[in-house]
Design an enzyme around this catalytic site. Structure first.
Site, PDB file in Angstrom:
ATOM      1  N   ILE A  26      98.840 -59.626  84.294  1.00 52.24           N
ATOM      2  CA  ILE A  26      99.002 -60.063  85.921  1.00 52.24           C
ATOM      3  C   ILE A  26      97.636 -59.660  86.647  1.00 52.24           C
ATOM      4  O   ILE A  26      96.982 -59.353  86.560  1.00 52.24           O
ATOM      5  CB  ILE A  26     100.302 -58.693  86.318  1.00 52.24           C
ATOM      6  CG1 ILE A  26      99.508 -57.370  86.329  1.00 52.24           C
ATOM      7  CG2 ILE A  26     101.699 -58.941  85.403  1.00 52.24           C
ATOM      8  CD1 ILE A  26     100.534 -56.543  86.968  1.00 52.24           C
TER       9      ILE A  26
ATOM     10  N   HIS B 241      94.750 -56.976  83.916  1.00 56.46           N
ATOM     11  CA  HIS B 241      94.267 -58.018  84.399  1.00 56.46           C
ATOM     12  C   HIS B 241      93.695 -59.059  83.441  1.00 56.46           C
ATOM     13  O   HIS B 241      93.660 -60.111  83.529  1.00 56.46           O
ATOM     14  CB  HIS B 241      93.707 -57.932  85.706  1.00 56.46           C
ATOM     15  CG  HIS B 241      93.737 -56.865  86.423  1.00 56.46           C
ATOM     16  ND1 HIS B 241      95.517 -56.717  87.223  1.00 56.46           N
ATOM     17  CD2 HIS B 241      93.389 -55.856  86.796  1.00 56.46           C
ATOM     18  CE1 HIS B 241      95.513 -55.993  88.131  1.00 56.46           C
ATOM     19  NE2 HIS B 241      94.950 -55.063  87.616  1.00 56.46           N
TER      20      HIS B 241
ATOM     21  N   GLY C  35      96.733 -56.478  92.728  1.00 54.05           N
ATOM     22  CA  GLY C  35      97.439 -56.112  93.614  1.00 54.05           C
ATOM     23  C   GLY C  35      96.939 -57.244  94.796  1.00 54.05           C
ATOM     24  O   GLY C  35      96.937 -57.598  95.921  1.00 54.05           O
TER      25      GLY C  35
ATOM     26  N   ASP D 249      86.833 -54.403  89.841  1.00 58.61           N
ATOM     27  CA  ASP D 249      87.827 -54.146  89.304  1.00 58.61           C
ATOM     28  C   ASP D 249      88.627 -54.226  88.041  1.00 58.61           C
ATOM     29  O   ASP D 249      89.152 -55.470  87.772  1.00 58.61           O
ATOM     30  CB  ASP D 249      89.442 -54.033  90.354  1.00 58.61           C
ATOM     31  CG  ASP D 249      90.928 -53.529  89.555  1.00 58.61           C
ATOM     32  OD1 ASP D 249      90.536 -53.285  88.574  1.00 58.61           O
ATOM     33  OD2 ASP D 249      92.006 -53.321  89.948  1.00 58.61           O
TER      34      ASP D 249
HETATM   35  C1  LIG Z   1      92.495 -44.952  91.422  1.00 58.61           C
HETATM   36  C2  LIG Z   1      92.304 -46.174  90.887  1.00 58.61           C
HETATM   37  C3  LIG Z   1      93.501 -45.955  89.897  1.00 58.61           C
HETATM   38  C4  LIG Z   1      93.563 -47.965  89.669  1.00 58.61           C
HETATM   39  C5  LIG Z   1      95.257 -48.358  90.387  1.00 58.61           C
HETATM   40  C6  LIG Z   1      95.069 -49.876  89.840  1.00 58.61           C
HETATM   41  C7  LIG Z   1      94.014 -50.818  90.055  1.00 58.61           C
HETATM   42  C8  LIG Z   1      94.871 -52.060  89.723  1.00 58.61           C
HETATM   43  O1  LIG Z   1      94.041 -52.947  89.032  1.00 58.61           O
HETATM   44  C9  LIG Z   1      95.548 -52.116  89.649  1.00 58.61           C
HETATM   45  C10 LIG Z   1      96.916 -53.406  90.356  1.00 58.61           C
HETATM   46  O2  LIG Z   1      96.628 -54.339  90.953  1.00 58.61           O
HETATM   47  S1  LIG Z   1      98.677 -53.410  89.272  1.00 58.61           S
HETATM   48  C11 LIG Z   1      99.094 -55.198  90.087  1.00 58.61           C
HETATM   49  C12 LIG Z   1      99.635 -55.216  91.956  1.00 58.61           C
HETATM   50  N1  LIG Z   1     101.234 -54.328  91.660  1.00 58.61           N
HETATM   51  C13 LIG Z   1     102.451 -54.490  90.600  1.00 58.61           C
HETATM   52  O3  LIG Z   1     102.185 -55.171  90.087  1.00 58.61           O
HETATM   53  C14 LIG Z   1     103.494 -54.156  91.088  1.00 58.61           C
HETATM   54  C15 LIG Z   1     104.062 -54.034  91.742  1.00 58.61           C
HETATM   55  N2  LIG Z   1     106.171 -53.631  92.023  1.00 58.61           N
HETATM   56  C16 LIG Z   1     106.716 -53.081  90.872  1.00 58.61           C
HETATM   57  O4  LIG Z   1     106.486 -53.504  89.565  1.00 58.61           O
HETATM   58  C17 LIG Z   1     107.632 -52.683  91.074  1.00 58.61           C
HETATM   59  O5  LIG Z   1     108.444 -52.401  92.661  1.00 58.61           O
HETATM   60  C18 LIG Z   1     107.605 -50.810  90.955  1.00 58.61           C
HETATM   61  C19 LIG Z   1     108.046 -50.976  89.927  1.00 58.61           C
HETATM   62  C20 LIG Z   1     106.676 -50.777  92.141  1.00 58.61           C
HETATM   63  C21 LIG Z   1     108.811 -49.885  92.013  1.00 58.61           C
HETATM   64  O6  LIG Z   1     109.757 -50.527  91.348  1.00 58.61           O
HETATM   65  P1  LIG Z   1     110.602 -49.329  90.438  1.00 58.61           P
HETATM   66  O7  LIG Z   1     110.901 -48.788  89.546  1.00 58.61           O
HETATM   67  O8  LIG Z   1     112.471 -50.604  90.696  1.00 58.61           O
HETATM   68  O9  LIG Z   1     111.396 -48.317  92.270  1.00 58.61           O
HETATM   69  P2  LIG Z   1     112.313 -48.655  93.066  1.00 58.61           P
HETATM   70  O10 LIG Z   1     113.176 -47.294  92.209  1.00 58.61           O
HETATM   71  O11 LIG Z   1     113.064 -49.673  93.350  1.00 58.61           O
HETATM   72  O12 LIG Z   1     112.375 -47.558  93.515  1.00 58.61           O
HETATM   73  C22 LIG Z   1     111.958 -45.708  93.598  1.00 58.61           C
HETATM   74  C23 LIG Z   1     111.179 -45.191  94.175  1.00 58.61           C
HETATM   75  O13 LIG Z   1     109.689 -45.791  94.162  1.00 58.61           O
HETATM   76  C24 LIG Z   1     109.237 -46.095  95.479  1.00 58.61           C
HETATM   77  N3  LIG Z   1     108.670 -47.478  95.939  1.00 58.61           N
HETATM   78  C25 LIG Z   1     109.126 -48.376  94.913  1.00 58.61           C
HETATM   79  N4  LIG Z   1     108.001 -49.588  95.159  1.00 58.61           N
HETATM   80  C26 LIG Z   1     107.134 -48.356  95.629  1.00 58.61           C
HETATM   81  C27 LIG Z   1     105.653 -48.797  95.769  1.00 58.61           C
HETATM   82  N5  LIG Z   1     105.362 -50.204  95.382  1.00 58.61           N
HETATM   83  N6  LIG Z   1     104.685 -48.006  96.033  1.00 58.61           N
HETATM   84  C28 LIG Z   1     104.497 -46.833  96.661  1.00 58.61           C
HETATM   85  N7  LIG Z   1     106.506 -46.182  96.520  1.00 58.61           N
HETATM   86  C29 LIG Z   1     107.113 -47.234  95.877  1.00 58.61           C
HETATM   87  C30 LIG Z   1     110.865 -46.525  96.151  1.00 58.61           C
HETATM   88  O14 LIG Z   1     110.841 -46.383  97.809  1.00 58.61           O
HETATM   89  C31 LIG Z   1     111.505 -45.066  95.669  1.00 58.61           C
HETATM   90  O15 LIG Z   1     111.460 -44.364  96.398  1.00 58.61           O
HETATM   91  P3  LIG Z   1     112.923 -43.498  97.393  1.00 58.61           P
HETATM   92  O16 LIG Z   1     113.751 -43.436  96.625  1.00 58.61           O
HETATM   93  O17 LIG Z   1     112.191 -42.127  98.100  1.00 58.61           O
HETATM   94  O18 LIG Z   1     112.575 -44.403  98.510  1.00 58.61           O
END
Ligand SMILES: CCCCCCC[C@@H](O)CC(=O)SCCNC(=O)CCNC(=O)[C@H](O)C(C)(C)COP(=O)(O)OP(=O)(O)OC[C@H]1O[C@@H](n2cnc3c(N)ncnc32)[C@H](O)[C@@H]1OP(=O)(O)O
Length: 285
Positions: free
Chosen positions: A209, A194, A212, A189
């Site tokens: 960061i 990162h 994940g 990745d």
């Molecule tokens: C094809 C390949 C593509 C490449 C992919 C990328 C590969 C990697 O390199 C990328 C990474 O590793 S990134 C690092 C790992 N991830 C993170 O650090 C994310 C951490 N989480 C956040 O920042 C917030 O929780 C955040 C931002 C996720 C959510 O926070 P908020 O905006 O505050 O959300 P919130 O208001 O609480 O909720 C809104 C609606 O979204 C749903 N939801 C919340 N967190 C979720 C999550 N983690 N995953 C899925 N859905 C999520 C909630 O349920 C809510 O929906 P509803 O109201 O319908 O319930």
């Protein structure tokens, strides 16, 4: 339009073939922190090719281990800038213990695209079978794309795992290294989020960061050590939501509630007392 749900939902992502060997497994285990306690005899299961066992979270990297280009968020009906996405959720169901080397076929599809208003959630499902057609694992991952909602799709279910109203049965601290993400990116990745401070700033973070999936693997290993005698073959499934970022060098504090072969898991970053993993469920075979 960056997201067209009618095209995306159910889209077949085709079949890919891949193989892996013990060096891939060893590197992956090092990438998620194996070997930092060499006095612990169960660590050799992860770090020595003799009697090597495979933590099922290896399934998250097996097909892309040798990628050297950044990933692209490009599927039928979905085109999104990489800087807008974070990994949202991950689940692996291991249908059998993973072999230390093997050949496999993966067939993927877009299971769902959810419109959360301020964000889009893209859910991808992959079925992986071995050379004889035996089921190896099923993966389900969600990508959370900030600012990509409002395309007129369904909101999708609001799911969460309720934790028991009592103190956890186990609490484990796991240190991450300052260079954890630099090591983990060698498992395929190469997202600049990162490693590249400018890219991270443009994506809305103060600094690069941790992946994940690195946290996902580290916590699975910590839970396996705490409640399954350090036996990765006992892990049947592991799912979690990424609830907050991890900065490389932080300590992961993982709380585990034993509900009988089904362990509920929650992780925070100790230094910021901030959530990292929520809705964690690890099941044992
Ligand atoms: C094809 C390949 C593509 C490449 C992919 C990328 C590969 C990697 O390199 C990328 C990474 O590793 S990134 C690092 C790992 N991830 C993170 O650090 C994310 C951490 N989480 C956040 O920042 C917030 O929780 C955040 C931002 C996720 C959510 O926070 P908020 O905006 O505050 O959300 P919130 O208001 O609480 O909720 C809104 C609606 O979204 C749903 N939801 C919340 N967190 C979720 C999550 N983690 N995953 C899925 N859905 C999520 C909630 O349920 C809510 O929906 P509803 O109201 O319908 O319930």
């Amino acid at each position: 339009m960056p997201i067209d749900p009618a095209t995306a939902i159910g889209a077949d992502l085709g079949e890919t073939s891949f193989s892996w060997g013990s060096s891939d497994v060893l590197l992956y285990h090092l990438g998620i922190g194996a070997g930092t306690h060499p006095d612990d005899p169960t660590e050799l299961r992860y770090t020595y090719e003799r009697d090597l066992r495979v933590l099922p979270t290896f399934a998250t990297v097996a097909a892309t281990m040798h990628e050297t280009e950044p990933p692209q968020v490009s599927f039928p009906g979905v085109e999104i800038d990489l800087a807008k996405v974070v990994h949202g959720k991950q689940e692996i169901v291991a249908h059998r213990p993973l072999p230390a080397e093997g050949k496999a076929r993966a067939r993927g599809r877009i299971a769902d695209v959810q419109d959360k208003g301020k964000a889009a959630v893209i859910v991808q499902e992959t079925e992986v079978t071995g050379e004889a057609g035996e089921p190896l694992w099923t993966a389900r991952s969600s990508i959370f794309a900030k600012g990509e909602g409002g395309f007129g799709g369904e909101r999708g279910p609001s799911e969460s795992v309720e934790l028991p109203d009592r103190a956890p049965d186990e609490v484990i601290d796991t240190a991450t290294l300052g260079q954890q993400a630099l090591l983990y990116r060698l498992c395929g990745d190469r997202n600049p989020l990162h490693i590249d401070p400018e890219f991270a700033k443009a994506a809305g973070f103060d600094a690069p960061i941790l992946h994940g999936l690195c946290t996902y693997g580290m916590v699975a290993k910590a839970v396996t050590g705490a409640v399954l005698g350090g036996d990765p073959d006992s892990v049947a499934s592991w799912s979690a939501r990424f609830a907050g970022i991890v900065l490389p060098g932080e300590t992961l504090r993982t709380s585990i509630w034993d509900t009988g072969r089904r362990y509920l898991v929650s992780t925070v970053a100790v230094e910021r007392d901030a959530p990292v993993l929520a809705d964690g469920v690890l099941t044992a075979r």
